[in-house]
Enzyme design. Structure first.
Site, mmCIF file in Angstrom:
data_model
loop_
_atom_site.group_PDB
_atom_site.id
_atom_site.type_symbol
_atom_site.label_atom_id
_atom_site.label_comp_id
_atom_site.label_asym_id
_atom_site.label_seq_id
_atom_site.Cartn_x
_atom_site.Cartn_y
_atom_site.Cartn_z
ATOM 1 C CG HIS A 61 -7.464 7.998 -0.721
ATOM 2 N ND1 HIS A 61 -6.107 8.166 -0.898
ATOM 3 C CD2 HIS A 61 -7.989 6.886 -0.692
ATOM 4 C CE1 HIS A 61 -5.861 6.757 -1.114
ATOM 5 N NE2 HIS A 61 -6.853 6.093 -1.312
ATOM 6 C CG ASP A 85 17.776 13.667 -10.301
ATOM 7 O OD1 ASP A 85 17.752 12.850 -10.877
ATOM 8 O OD2 ASP A 85 17.884 14.976 -10.651
ATOM 9 C CG HIS A 98 -2.122 0.844 1.156
ATOM 10 N ND1 HIS A 98 -2.408 1.584 2.327
ATOM 11 C CD2 HIS A 98 -3.029 1.050 0.146
ATOM 12 C CE1 HIS A 98 -3.477 2.351 1.810
ATOM 13 N NE2 HIS A 98 -3.935 1.991 0.836
ATOM 14 C CE LYS A 151 -1.369 4.859 -1.470
ATOM 15 N NZ LYS A 151 -1.963 4.258 -0.380
ATOM 16 C CE LYS A 193 -4.527 6.195 2.542
ATOM 17 N NZ LYS A 193 -5.799 5.575 2.329
ATOM 18 C CG ASP A 214 0.122 16.003 22.780
ATOM 19 O OD1 ASP A 214 -1.238 15.833 22.848
ATOM 20 O OD2 ASP A 214 0.980 15.151 23.514
#
Length: 518
Positions: free
Chosen positions: A417, A182, A175, A177, A419, A424
């Site tokens: 979508h 470079d 999952h 991404k 996450k 604090d």
């Protein structure tokens, strides 16, 4: 009467087991015979990115520069322009890569980079690349590019049928991404590659979040990519997809795929967007709004794709350790919220210690996975009674969400979508990890824990303001939940988006012992 039924059930179970066994023999787990060992190239010393970042590195040694990508258009432009600026390497890792306009535009950017002599390594999960086999095979055939596939399906056509006889392996997915250019710049977060993640197309648009990172964290992201690139669950594309067909004189498969969008008005809009994008110039001029701070990369071991791993080695465990003690506030955003009994207990414990816990997830009307909502709604009342504040994103019209409505991020969208969570007022997590059993124990995940008062306080402020009326606040009235419109204050006892069929689905899934799959 009972005996014939029992015999029928036993015979049926035996037949299914036999069919699964035969299918496993006929369509075995793909096994690679050989694979070229490669590792990340050293950070480029020349080129636009090196020139732009060398001085920054000297001025902020040991720190990471972070810039939130505030909407889908910016997130796409950043990837596209950085790929065009690459001079040495592109290491790209995604769960989903759509065969749509933005998918082909970015594939074409990778191919053009390879044509310039840039080494391209593309790692994709096999669950999210429907319709791209010819294009990926052709890219893999390029002398400067290599494509690898994570946990490939047994079948290429009718791929989903493979779940019927190899479910427990195929149920584990990558999952992650990440988009690293470079060895100098990385983009990571919640967005996959596809129109809905970048604010265009016909699918429901996603409210999502990425960050652009430079500096100290980038070599760590590159090393993590190497770890996945060499994992046993990762296979060379040629051995999975086969050799490409002839690309000359017929159009290259990527060119052919991109040509489908030649007359699409949105492609013209994207071309205008790219011409006006100034991310490279902003980096060079020092005007890109980078916050130089400390960041920790948290990532699952790719061995998670091969089976269960010790709990202490899971990203969720190590993320909790990295976060440390939570003293006053915890605000979380996740599209798929399935806390389970353990999660409810953990949130209740925080509340009992005086920590304010607030969570935003998709409402039933906004979610794209009804069974996951069943896992959430099953625990909703217990969380509310423990004192957790719950918000559910309303299904939005395109363009209704303002860019800054969720604090550090924002995008026109109709379902959630992103996450992320803030703690604090001092630190924020951005990554691929959902608050659900699948992210915890089945899928591999990654993300950054960032020390940033600016981003954390912005998220807290968004919750303080009731998310500007774009989410329902859920409360308990007597024995039942009510949904409150935070803009008007009106209440409803009917769950938004519920229909008789959806209500029945929620009840049935709630009964079934499938929470660990959600």
């Amino acid at each position: 009467m009972a005996l014939p039924i029992l015999k029928f059930l036993v015979a049926t179970a035996f037949l299914l087991a036999l069919l699964i066994l035969v299918a496993r023999v006929l369509f075995p787990v793909p096994v690679f015979k050989q694979r070229l060992a490669t590792i990340a190239l050293p950070p480029a010393q020349t080129g636009a990115l090196a020139d732009a970042l060398d001085q920054h590195g000297k001025n902020h040694a040991g720190l990471t520069g972070i810039a939130p990508l505030q909407n889908g258009a910016d997130a796409f432009a950043a990837r596209f322009m950085l790929a065009d600026a690459a001079v040495s390497s592109l290491d790209v890792q995604y769960y989903i890569w759509r065969a749509d306009m933005t998918g082909y535009l970015l594939l074409d950017a990778l191919r053009r980079a390879a044509d310039r002599g840039v080494r391209v390594r593309l790692l994709l999960d096999d669950n999210g690349i429907s319709g791209l086999d010819p294009a990926l095979s052709a890219l893999d055939a390029h002398r400067n590019a290599e494509v690898r596939i994570y946990n490939p399906f047994n079948l290429r056509r009718f791929k989903r049928v493979s779940f019927g006889f190899d479910f427990f392996r195929l149920n584990r997915r990558m999952h992650n991404k990440a988009f690293t250019v470079d060895g100098r710049v990385s983009i990571l977060g919640g967005r996959n590659i596809g129109d809905e993640y970048f604010g265009t197309g016909t699918n429901p648009l996603q409210v999502d979040l990425d960050v652009l990172a430079v500096g100290a964290i980038v070599p760590q992201i590159s090393a993590d990519f190497d770890r996945y690139w060499a994992a046993k669950s990762v296979h060379p594309a040629r051995q999975i997809l086969g050799k490409p067909g002839r690309t000359d004189p017929i159009p290259h498969p990527i060119t052919l795929g991109l040509s489908r969008f030649d007359t699409d008005p949105q492609r013209s809009e994207y071309q205008t967007l790219l011409q006006s994008s100034n991310i490279i110039a902003a980096l060079a001029a020092g005007t890109l709004d980078l916050e130089w701070t400390k960041a920790i990369l948290v990532s699952d071991d790719p061995i998670k794709g091969e089976g269960a791993v010790p709990r202490e080695d899971l990203l969720a465990t190590r993320l909790l350790q990295a976060v440390g003690e939570i003293k006053t506030r915890f605000d979380g955003i996740t599209p798929y919220f399935v806390p389970g009994a353990a999660g409810v207990k953990a949130f209740a414990t925080l509340q009992s210690r005086g920590v304010t816990v607030r969570m935003l997830t998709n409402s039933l009307e906004a979610t794209d996975v009804v069974p996951v909502h069943a896992g959430y709604s099953k625990r909703r009342e217990a969380m509310l009674r423990a004192g957790v504040t719950l918000f559910e994103l309303r299904r939005q019209a395109v363009g209704q969400i303002k860019p800054d409505v969720f604090g550090p991020f924002g995008s026109s969208g109709s379902n959630l979508h992103a996450k992320t969570f803030a703690v604090d007022g001092t630190r924020i997590f951005v990554g691929s990890f959902n608050f659900d059993p699948r992210s915890t124990t089945l899928n591999t995940e990654m993300g950054l824990l960032i020390e940033s008062e600016r981003m954390a306080l912005a998220m807290h402020s968004a919750f303080d303001q009731g998310l500007n009326g774009l989410a329902w606040r859920v409360e308990i009235r007597g024995r039942n939940p009510v949904w409150i419109d935070t803009a008007s204050g009106t209440e409803t006892r009917d769950e938004p988006g519920a229909s008789p069929i959806k209500r029945l689905a929620l009840i049935i899934v709630g009964w079934l012992p499938v929470e660990w799959l959600l």
